[in-house]
Design an enzyme around this catalytic site. Structure first.
Site, PDB file in Angstrom:
ATOM      1  N   HIS A 445     -18.526 -35.679  -0.509  1.00  0.00           N
ATOM      2  CA  HIS A 445     -18.255 -34.124  -1.084  1.00  0.00           C
ATOM      3  C   HIS A 445     -16.728 -34.502  -1.655  1.00  0.00           C
ATOM      4  CE1 HIS A 445     -21.058 -32.504   2.194  1.00  0.00           C
ATOM      5  NE2 HIS A 445     -21.651 -32.702   1.163  1.00  0.00           N
TER       6      HIS A 445
HETATM    7  C1  LIG Z   1     -25.459 -39.326  -0.776  1.00  0.00           C
HETATM    8  C2  LIG Z   1     -25.127 -38.025  -1.183  1.00  0.00           C
HETATM    9  C3  LIG Z   1     -25.505 -36.692  -0.508  1.00  0.00           C
HETATM   10  C4  LIG Z   1     -25.098 -35.449  -0.796  1.00  0.00           C
HETATM   11  N1  LIG Z   1     -25.679 -34.576  -0.009  1.00  0.00           N
HETATM   12  C5  LIG Z   1     -25.401 -33.286  -0.507  1.00  0.00           C
HETATM   13  C6  LIG Z   1     -26.128 -32.116  -0.002  1.00  0.00           C
HETATM   14  O1  LIG Z   1     -27.339 -32.321   0.603  1.00  0.00           O
HETATM   15  N2  LIG Z   1     -25.763 -30.958  -0.251  1.00  0.00           N
HETATM   16  C7  LIG Z   1     -24.736 -30.653  -1.153  1.00  0.00           C
HETATM   17  O2  LIG Z   1     -24.322 -29.621  -1.156  1.00  0.00           O
HETATM   18  N3  LIG Z   1     -23.888 -31.918  -1.585  1.00  0.00           N
HETATM   19  C8  LIG Z   1     -24.369 -32.961  -1.400  1.00  0.00           C
HETATM   20  N4  LIG Z   1     -23.705 -33.981  -1.935  1.00  0.00           N
HETATM   21  C9  LIG Z   1     -22.636 -33.779  -2.924  1.00  0.00           C
HETATM   22  C10 LIG Z   1     -23.138 -32.986  -4.163  1.00  0.00           C
HETATM   23  O3  LIG Z   1     -24.279 -33.726  -4.571  1.00  0.00           O
HETATM   24  C11 LIG Z   1     -22.153 -33.190  -5.235  1.00  0.00           C
HETATM   25  O4  LIG Z   1     -20.963 -32.541  -4.888  1.00  0.00           O
HETATM   26  C12 LIG Z   1     -22.663 -32.916  -6.538  1.00  0.00           C
HETATM   27  O5  LIG Z   1     -23.842 -33.454  -6.991  1.00  0.00           O
HETATM   28  C13 LIG Z   1     -21.458 -32.990  -7.785  1.00  0.00           C
HETATM   29  O6  LIG Z   1     -21.736 -32.575  -8.964  1.00  0.00           O
HETATM   30  P1  LIG Z   1     -20.845 -33.128 -10.189  1.00  0.00           P
HETATM   31  O7  LIG Z   1     -21.731 -32.198 -11.231  1.00  0.00           O
HETATM   32  O8  LIG Z   1     -19.588 -32.744  -9.995  1.00  0.00           O
HETATM   33  O9  LIG Z   1     -21.277 -34.401 -10.174  1.00  0.00           O
HETATM   34  P2  LIG Z   1     -22.356 -35.465 -10.448  1.00  0.00           P
HETATM   35  O10 LIG Z   1     -23.867 -34.600 -10.072  1.00  0.00           O
HETATM   36  O11 LIG Z   1     -22.235 -36.641  -9.697  1.00  0.00           O
HETATM   37  O12 LIG Z   1     -22.767 -35.663 -11.878  1.00  0.00           O
HETATM   38  C14 LIG Z   1     -22.012 -36.462 -12.636  1.00  0.00           C
HETATM   39  C15 LIG Z   1     -22.953 -37.447 -13.676  1.00  0.00           C
HETATM   40  O13 LIG Z   1     -21.888 -37.946 -14.823  1.00  0.00           O
HETATM   41  C16 LIG Z   1     -22.535 -39.157 -15.020  1.00  0.00           C
HETATM   42  N5  LIG Z   1     -21.318 -40.015 -15.572  1.00  0.00           N
HETATM   43  C17 LIG Z   1     -20.106 -40.370 -14.764  1.00  0.00           C
HETATM   44  N6  LIG Z   1     -19.244 -41.019 -15.595  1.00  0.00           N
HETATM   45  C18 LIG Z   1     -19.849 -41.221 -16.777  1.00  0.00           C
HETATM   46  C19 LIG Z   1     -19.463 -41.650 -17.928  1.00  0.00           C
HETATM   47  N7  LIG Z   1     -18.424 -42.503 -18.129  1.00  0.00           N
HETATM   48  N8  LIG Z   1     -20.220 -41.660 -19.209  1.00  0.00           N
HETATM   49  C20 LIG Z   1     -21.727 -41.028 -18.875  1.00  0.00           C
HETATM   50  N9  LIG Z   1     -21.954 -40.359 -17.989  1.00  0.00           N
HETATM   51  C21 LIG Z   1     -21.298 -40.512 -16.839  1.00  0.00           C
HETATM   52  C22 LIG Z   1     -23.047 -39.510 -13.875  1.00  0.00           C
HETATM   53  O14 LIG Z   1     -23.829 -40.682 -13.771  1.00  0.00           O
HETATM   54  C23 LIG Z   1     -23.514 -38.336 -13.259  1.00  0.00           C
HETATM   55  O15 LIG Z   1     -24.829 -38.145 -13.596  1.00  0.00           O
HETATM   56  C24 LIG Z   1     -24.120 -35.490  -1.763  1.00  0.00           C
HETATM   57  C25 LIG Z   1     -23.642 -36.485  -2.690  1.00  0.00           C
HETATM   58  C26 LIG Z   1     -24.030 -37.793  -2.292  1.00  0.00           C
HETATM   59  C27 LIG Z   1     -23.713 -38.784  -3.143  1.00  0.00           C
END
Ligand SMILES: Cc1cc2nc3c(=O)[nH]c(=O)nc-3n(C[C@H](O)[C@H](O)[C@H](O)COP(=O)(O)OP(=O)(O)OC[C@H]3O[C@@H](n4cnc5c(N)ncnc54)[C@H](O)[C@@H]3O)c2cc1C
Length: 510
Positions: A445
């Site tokens: 997280h």
């Molecule tokens: C193993 C795991 C288990 C988890 N379990 C849970 C759960 O059960 N419940 C829950 O609430 N949360 C869970 N989480 C946390 C939750 O998934 C994250 O907090 C949430 O997905 C974050 O969303 P975000 O939009 O910030 O980033 P992300 O969903 O990580 O999206 C970022 C995106 O940007 C892309 N990206 C990054 N850098 C670049 C770049 N330079 N160029 C182009 N694209 C790029 C990445 O590839 C990715 O697709 C878990 C996370 C993980 C990894």
């Protein structure tokens, strides 16, 4: 010399993860031409679809597979931080658990000067997504885009874990997303028809033929800045450099990807950027600071027979919210329970068992992300886990609670549960502390590295605009000023919703 391809859009969204997919959907619905640039692939992946195959995805090509720098307070280990590198982002790799967080989390954000982010402000957004009620009685109808599964038949061992927790003194809470978090509960999940439901599937894919376009397998390497205005982004794809230009760029690259992209583009602490040989565009010292995460320590028991996970569910189906000290105003512990033994590499044991992952969700230890000497290399990620003594004490209390649950009649007598870890390693407090340091892992997280706020370390303002840069917002888990009390996916969805609403309100006539 590589050839250049140019793309044009109203808005460019960097990252098709949890938040980026929501932003793109809402803007496309509002008539904007949206271009989504995603580093990972866009294709069907059976291991993503099947909720029980999460662990297969770690260290796979769909995982950025970040590693921390050696952690001084965790036996010098370099911890694996999985992050989704695929359309769907980390929602494609996660355990699908849906947790809004505690109302106090959002009231705290608002108290830091973030107008529009109090519980009263964000609760209607959650309610429109999940319809799960809440303490202030908001009675919204869910809009039905994202399915939240709350009613399912859990694995028998999960029922026993919940009963064992009750026997250990915890109340059973039928809706931890409702009135109160405290107690032991069956989880709510983002699943549809027994398949993982990411926001990419639920929000983004339906608009890919009407308003939104996605460029997958495209690693954005820098923002294109003209003076202090962001006019586009530049990415690598199949060995070619491509550029996209837009009125506004929204960085949704996640709590690691977003600060790294800003830093590589010259937005960050001037001294540190100078040291990495990056030209400084805007001195914004908070970029990469304020890294916060939740932490887990395994408590593992053998059982006298295997437990089966029903099809369409992950191996974890129950969790609990509790307080390491009774005087705390909000729960600080959130252990989650797996029907399989999750041994660390140095552990050994039989194949049948359960893991109660003792979880800390209000950590005091904060860290940072910096560029490596060569900015193109993997970033230096230092969460400084357990650097604050209070976190060690809270995790130790979480381990003791999980040990009590394992020893309660419904696990001990019905499943023959026998504690393996920490077992004799934690016979006294020193042993328990040593075990916590040796076995602590991320709860996945990470947040806070492009903090929203109005102080000197803030990176974005309460409307998610990057301080000192025109045409640039950040909208993902990185903007959270403090990590919420619970898993961070639902808050990231809410941030995506709010970001899009702010953008539409800022130019309603488009
Ligand atoms: C193993 C795991 C288990 C988890 N379990 C849970 C759960 O059960 N419940 C829950 O609430 N949360 C869970 N989480 C946390 C939750 O998934 C994250 O907090 C949430 O997905 C974050 O969303 P975000 O939009 O910030 O980033 P992300 O969903 O990580 O999206 C970022 C995106 O940007 C892309 N990206 C990054 N850098 C670049 C770049 N330079 N160029 C182009 N694209 C790029 C990445 O590839 C990715 O697709 C878990 C996370 C993980 C990894």
């Amino acid at each position: 010399m590589s050839q250049e391809r140019r793309h044009q859009a109203d808005v460019i969204v960097v990252g098709a993860g949890t938040a980026g997919s929501v932003v793109a959907r809402r803007l496309a619905d509002a008539g904007r031409k949206v271009l989504v640039i995603e580093a990972g692939p866009h294709r069907d992946e059976p291991a993503v679809d099947d909720p029980a195959r999460m662990h297969e995805l770690w260290n796979s090509p769909l995982d950025w597979a970040f590693r921390t720098v050696p952690q001084e307070h965790a036996d010098g280990r370099r911890l694996h931080l999985p992050r989704g590198k695929v359309v769907g982002g980390s929602h494609a790799l996660n355990a699908m658990i849906w947790v809004r967080g505690n109302p106090a989390d959002y009231d705290h954000w608002a108290s830091l000067g973030n107008k529009g982010w109090s519980w009263r402000d964000v609760h209607p957004i959650f309610a429109r997504i999940d319809g799960l009620g809440g303490p202030d009685g908001f009675d919204g109808e869910p809009d039905g885009i994202l399915d939240i599964v709350t009613d399912y038949e859990p694995a028998p061992v999960q029922r026993s874990i919940v009963e064992a927790a009750r026997q250990a003194g915890l109340p059973v809470n039928p809706n931890y997303n409702g009135e109160r978090q405290d107690g032991v509960s069956f989880m709510h999940f983002t699943i549809r028809d027994e398949r993982r439901l990411t926001t990419a599937r639920a929000y983004l894919e339906p608009v890919l033929r009407r308003g939104a376009t996605i460029v997958p397998d495209a690693n954005v390497r820098r923002l294109i800045l003209e003076g202090r205005r962001c006019v586009g982004v530049e990415w690598d794809r199949d060995g070619e450099v491509e550029r996209g230009y837009a009125d506004e760029v929204v960085v949704c690259a996640g709590a690691i990807g977003s600060p790294v992209l800003l830093l590589r583009s010259g937005i960050g602490d001037a001294d540190a950027l100078g040291g990495s040989g990056v030209d400084v565009v805007v001195h914004l010292p908070g970029v990469g600071r304020n890294l916060q995460d939740h932490w887990l320590v395994p408590v593992i028991a053998s059982t006298d027979r295997p437990s089966t996970t029903p099809p369409g569910l992950p191996h974890t189906q129950s969790h609990l919210f509790w307080r390491s000290r009774p005087d705390l105003p909000v729960p600080d512990l959130q252990p989650l329970h797996f029907g399989v033994p999750l041994y660390e590499s140095w552990m050994d044991g039989p194949p049948n068992g359960v893991s109660l992952m003792a979880g800390l969700v209000r950590p005091e230890s904060h860290g940072e992300i910096r560029l490596a000497a060569d900015p193109a290399d993997a970033p230096l990620i230092d969460p400084r886990v357990l650097s604050h003594e209070a976190d060690l004490e809270a995790l130790a209390a979480a381990v003791r609670l999980c040990q009590e649950i394992i020893a309660a009649p419904d696990l001990r007598d019905t499943w023959g549960a026998r504690e393996l870890y920490p077992g004799p390693l934690a016979e006294n407090t020193d042993g328990l502390h040593a075990y916590v340091r040796r076995s602590v892992v991320t709860y996945h997280h990470q947040v806070g590295t492009c903090k929203m706020g109005v102080d000197d370390d803030a990176v974005v303002d309460p409307d998610l605009r990057v301080h000192g840069v025109e045409g640039l917002r950040v909208a993902d888990a990185s903007i959270m000023p403090t990590v919420p009390t619970g898993n961070t996916n639902a808050p990231a969805v809410m941030i995506g919703e709010r970001a899009a609403a702010l953008m539409i309100a800022a130019s309603p006539g488009r």
